[in-house]
Design an enzyme around this catalytic site. Structure first.
Site, PDB file in Angstrom:
ATOM      1  N   ARG A  85       0.805  -1.212   0.000  1.00 65.76           N
ATOM      2  CA  ARG A  85       0.000   0.000   0.000  1.00 65.76           C
ATOM      3  C   ARG A  85       0.842   1.267   0.000  1.00 65.76           C
ATOM      4  O   ARG A  85       0.290   2.363   0.013  1.00 65.76           O
ATOM      5  CB  ARG A  85      -0.819  -0.008   1.287  1.00 65.76           C
ATOM      6  CG  ARG A  85      -2.276   0.243   1.093  1.00 65.76           C
ATOM      7  CD  ARG A  85      -2.893  -0.252   2.353  1.00 65.76           C
ATOM      8  NE  ARG A  85      -4.217   0.159   2.558  1.00 65.76           N
ATOM      9  CZ  ARG A  85      -5.223  -0.710   2.673  1.00 65.76           C
ATOM     10  NH1 ARG A  85      -5.037  -1.990   2.507  1.00 65.76           N
ATOM     11  NH2 ARG A  85      -6.406  -0.271   2.953  1.00 65.76           N
ATOM     12  N   ARG A 124     -21.862  -0.911   3.687  1.00 65.05           N
ATOM     13  CA  ARG A 124     -21.270  -2.232   3.967  1.00 65.05           C
ATOM     14  C   ARG A 124     -21.687  -2.762   5.337  1.00 65.05           C
ATOM     15  O   ARG A 124     -21.756  -2.033   6.317  1.00 65.05           O
ATOM     16  CB  ARG A 124     -19.743  -2.141   3.922  1.00 65.05           C
ATOM     17  CG  ARG A 124     -19.095  -3.446   4.375  1.00 65.05           C
ATOM     18  CD  ARG A 124     -17.667  -3.546   4.028  1.00 65.05           C
ATOM     19  NE  ARG A 124     -16.876  -2.424   4.446  1.00 65.05           N
ATOM     20  CZ  ARG A 124     -15.651  -2.194   4.000  1.00 65.05           C
ATOM     21  NH1 ARG A 124     -15.088  -3.005   3.144  1.00 65.05           N
ATOM     22  NH2 ARG A 124     -14.974  -1.145   4.428  1.00 65.05           N
ATOM     23  N   ARG A 157     -18.511  -1.820  10.102  1.00 62.36           N
ATOM     24  CA  ARG A 157     -17.102  -1.831  10.497  1.00 62.36           C
ATOM     25  C   ARG A 157     -16.735  -0.515  11.162  1.00 62.36           C
ATOM     26  O   ARG A 157     -17.216   0.537  10.737  1.00 62.36           O
ATOM     27  CB  ARG A 157     -16.240  -2.029   9.232  1.00 62.36           C
ATOM     28  CG  ARG A 157     -15.311  -3.201   9.338  1.00 62.36           C
ATOM     29  CD  ARG A 157     -14.721  -3.528   8.017  1.00 62.36           C
ATOM     30  NE  ARG A 157     -13.698  -2.576   7.584  1.00 62.36           N
ATOM     31  CZ  ARG A 157     -12.961  -2.749   6.492  1.00 62.36           C
ATOM     32  NH1 ARG A 157     -13.125  -3.813   5.746  1.00 62.36           N
ATOM     33  NH2 ARG A 157     -12.054  -1.857   6.149  1.00 62.36           N
TER      34      ARG A 157
HETATM   35  P1  AP5 Z   1      -8.559  -3.050   4.468  1.00 64.17           P
HETATM   36  O1  AP5 Z   1      -9.398  -4.035   5.140  1.00 64.17           O
HETATM   37  O2  AP5 Z   1      -7.628  -3.509   3.394  1.00 64.17           O
HETATM   38  O3  AP5 Z   1      -9.510  -1.894   3.998  1.00 64.17           O
HETATM   39  P2  AP5 Z   1      -9.612  -1.027   2.670  1.00 64.17           P
HETATM   40  O4  AP5 Z   1      -8.476  -1.010   1.721  1.00 64.17           O
HETATM   41  O5  AP5 Z   1     -10.013   0.295   3.206  1.00 64.17           O
HETATM   42  O6  AP5 Z   1     -10.621  -1.772   1.857  1.00 64.17           O
HETATM   43  P3  AP5 Z   1     -12.009  -2.227   2.352  1.00 64.17           P
HETATM   44  O7  AP5 Z   1     -11.907  -3.558   3.038  1.00 64.17           O
HETATM   45  O8  AP5 Z   1     -12.682  -1.124   3.134  1.00 64.17           O
HETATM   46  O9  AP5 Z   1     -12.800  -2.299   1.001  1.00 64.17           O
HETATM   47  P4  AP5 Z   1     -12.684  -3.294  -0.221  1.00 64.17           P
HETATM   48  O10 AP5 Z   1     -12.047  -2.583  -1.376  1.00 64.17           O
HETATM   49  O11 AP5 Z   1     -12.099  -4.604   0.187  1.00 64.17           O
HETATM   50  O12 AP5 Z   1     -14.225  -3.416  -0.551  1.00 64.17           O
HETATM   51  P5  AP5 Z   1     -15.283  -4.570  -0.198  1.00 64.17           P
HETATM   52  O13 AP5 Z   1     -15.051  -5.745  -1.079  1.00 64.17           O
HETATM   53  O14 AP5 Z   1     -15.348  -4.801   1.287  1.00 64.17           O
HETATM   54  O15 AP5 Z   1      -7.655  -2.261   5.515  1.00 64.17           O
HETATM   55  C1  AP5 Z   1      -8.219  -1.711   6.702  1.00 64.17           C
HETATM   56  C2  AP5 Z   1      -7.169  -0.930   7.454  1.00 64.17           C
HETATM   57  O16 AP5 Z   1      -6.072  -1.793   7.838  1.00 64.17           O
HETATM   58  C3  AP5 Z   1      -6.497   0.214   6.670  1.00 64.17           C
HETATM   59  O17 AP5 Z   1      -7.267   1.399   6.713  1.00 64.17           O
HETATM   60  C4  AP5 Z   1      -5.186   0.340   7.454  1.00 64.17           C
HETATM   61  O18 AP5 Z   1      -5.365   1.001   8.668  1.00 64.17           O
HETATM   62  C5  AP5 Z   1      -4.832  -1.103   7.755  1.00 64.17           C
HETATM   63  N1  AP5 Z   1      -4.014  -1.722   6.686  1.00 64.17           N
HETATM   64  C6  AP5 Z   1      -4.360  -2.819   5.953  1.00 64.17           C
HETATM   65  N2  AP5 Z   1      -3.383  -3.124   5.083  1.00 64.17           N
HETATM   66  C7  AP5 Z   1      -2.407  -2.193   5.259  1.00 64.17           C
HETATM   67  C8  AP5 Z   1      -1.160  -1.975   4.622  1.00 64.17           C
HETATM   68  N3  AP5 Z   1      -0.701  -2.761   3.647  1.00 64.17           N
HETATM   69  N4  AP5 Z   1      -0.411  -0.915   5.029  1.00 64.17           N
HETATM   70  C9  AP5 Z   1      -0.838  -0.106   6.028  1.00 64.17           C
HETATM   71  N5  AP5 Z   1      -2.020  -0.269   6.663  1.00 64.17           N
HETATM   72  C10 AP5 Z   1      -2.805  -1.303   6.284  1.00 64.17           C
HETATM   73  O19 AP5 Z   1     -16.609  -3.831  -0.693  1.00 64.17           O
HETATM   74  C11 AP5 Z   1     -17.105  -2.659  -0.033  1.00 64.17           C
HETATM   75  C12 AP5 Z   1     -18.661  -2.682  -0.016  1.00 64.17           C
HETATM   76  O20 AP5 Z   1     -19.120  -2.591  -1.372  1.00 64.17           O
HETATM   77  C13 AP5 Z   1     -19.266  -3.987   0.529  1.00 64.17           C
HETATM   78  O21 AP5 Z   1     -20.434  -3.670   1.211  1.00 64.17           O
HETATM   79  C14 AP5 Z   1     -19.574  -4.832  -0.724  1.00 64.17           C
HETATM   80  O22 AP5 Z   1     -20.643  -5.734  -0.519  1.00 64.17           O
HETATM   81  C15 AP5 Z   1     -19.936  -3.740  -1.717  1.00 64.17           C
HETATM   82  N6  AP5 Z   1     -19.588  -4.087  -3.099  1.00 64.17           N
HETATM   83  C16 AP5 Z   1     -18.487  -4.766  -3.524  1.00 64.17           C
HETATM   84  N7  AP5 Z   1     -18.505  -4.890  -4.868  1.00 64.17           N
HETATM   85  C17 AP5 Z   1     -19.643  -4.253  -5.292  1.00 64.17           C
HETATM   86  C18 AP5 Z   1     -20.228  -4.019  -6.561  1.00 64.17           C
HETATM   87  N8  AP5 Z   1     -19.640  -4.448  -7.680  1.00 64.17           N
HETATM   88  N9  AP5 Z   1     -21.390  -3.311  -6.616  1.00 64.17           N
HETATM   89  C19 AP5 Z   1     -21.975  -2.861  -5.497  1.00 64.17           C
HETATM   90  N10 AP5 Z   1     -21.488  -3.059  -4.239  1.00 64.17           N
HETATM   91  C20 AP5 Z   1     -20.329  -3.743  -4.139  1.00 64.17           C
END
Ligand code: AP5
Length: 229
Positions: A85, A124, A157
């Site tokens: 990241r 979500r 969350r």
């Molecule tokens: P992390 O869990 O990786 O969170 P994120 O990158 O913010 O991503 P999300 O999990 O929020 O979203 P996503 O893209 O996976 O979407 P999702 O599939 O859930 O990290 C969390 C935290 O950990 C970071 O903020 C940081 O603090 C720390 N961290 C983690 N890795 C790190 C690193 N490498 N370095 C530093 N810090 C780190 O989908 C979202 C929603 O949309 C769901 O409700 C889903 O059902 C819906 N959805 C999905 N696809 C569709 C679609 N096609 N149409 C409509 N709705 C949809």
């Protein structure tokens, strides 16, 4: 790769079911660490960063990934979700993989306008037990508030509160977006528009990865033919 809430976890789950690869989500590991059991000082600090929506320091992230290095040797391959990241994390990963005789096949980058990302994050819901992910309107459970898979309670969350969402999107723009150019220059980037249903996006992703693999095999065959001539 992709901004918070673009659908990385949803796609990694679908890819994982098709490929039977090892799925390593750094976000899932940090969230898991926040639930019970004794935490090291570094992990305690990491959970604090995560709750505020800030990035966890590179040194802690890297330590945690290295502890799971067996995942990178999985026979079915591996999917890294939410890692690397930062440019620093990407460089550490490259150095480590070179040392282990491994290489990334592709880096998938999901793209979606900002307003749609915020709508995905705000709707979500995550199962408190099995961590399955739903969306109140786009991917609703069969019974409101209950997980289809395990009957667990669906929760918002902690880092999906508006104040944390703002911090996460800002961290993405500052630290993670520059990786797009980094992987473009390495010839690994596969960009996918994250519009449409999860299944449609998955099919686009899979087709693009397959096309890329076919091109790579053809190129290798061509090089080896040239070597023999
Ligand atoms: P992390 O869990 O990786 O969170 P994120 O990158 O913010 O991503 P999300 O999990 O929020 O979203 P996503 O893209 O996976 O979407 P999702 O599939 O859930 O990290 C969390 C935290 O950990 C970071 O903020 C940081 O603090 C720390 N961290 C983690 N890795 C790190 C690193 N490498 N370095 C530093 N810090 C780190 O989908 C979202 C929603 O949309 C769901 O409700 C889903 O059902 C819906 N959805 C999905 N696809 C569709 C679609 N096609 N149409 C409509 N709705 C949809």
């Amino acid at each position: 790769m992709g901004a918070p809430g673009v659908g990385k976890g949803t796609q990694a789950d679908l890819l994982n079911r098709r490929l039977r690869a090892c799925h390593l989500s750094t976000g899932d590991v940090f969230r898991g660490a926040g639930e019970g059991c004794e935490l090291s000082p570094a992990m305690k600090e990491a959970v604090g960063y995560m709750r505020r929506g800030e990035l966890v320091p590179d040194s802690t992230v890297w330590e945690m990934v290295r502890e799971r290095k067996a995942c990178l040797h999985c026979g079915g391959g591996f999917i890294l979700d939410g890692f690397p990241r930062t440019i620093g994390q990407a460089e550490s990963l490259k150095k480590f993989m070179d040392g282990e005789g491994l290489a990334l096949s592709a880096v998938v980058n999901y793209e979606l306008p900002f307003a749609e990302i915020v709508a995905r994050l705000s709707g979500r819901r995550t199962c408190e037990k099995c961590k399955a992910v739903y969306h109140v309107s786009e991917r609703p459970p069969q019974i409101e508030g209950k997980c289809d898979r395990c009957d667990g309670k669906l929760l918002v969350r902690e880092d999906d509160r508006p104040e944390s969402i703002r911090v996460r999107l800002d961290a993405y723009e500052r630290c993670t977006a520059p990786l797009i150019e980094f992987y473009q220059n390495s010839g690994l980037l596969v960009s996918v528009e994250a519009k449409g249903s999860p299944d449609e996006i998955f099919e686009t992703t899979f087709t693009q990865l397959e096309d890329r693999r076919v091109r790579q095999v053809a190129q290798m065959a061509w090089v080896s033919l040239e070597d023999h001539c």
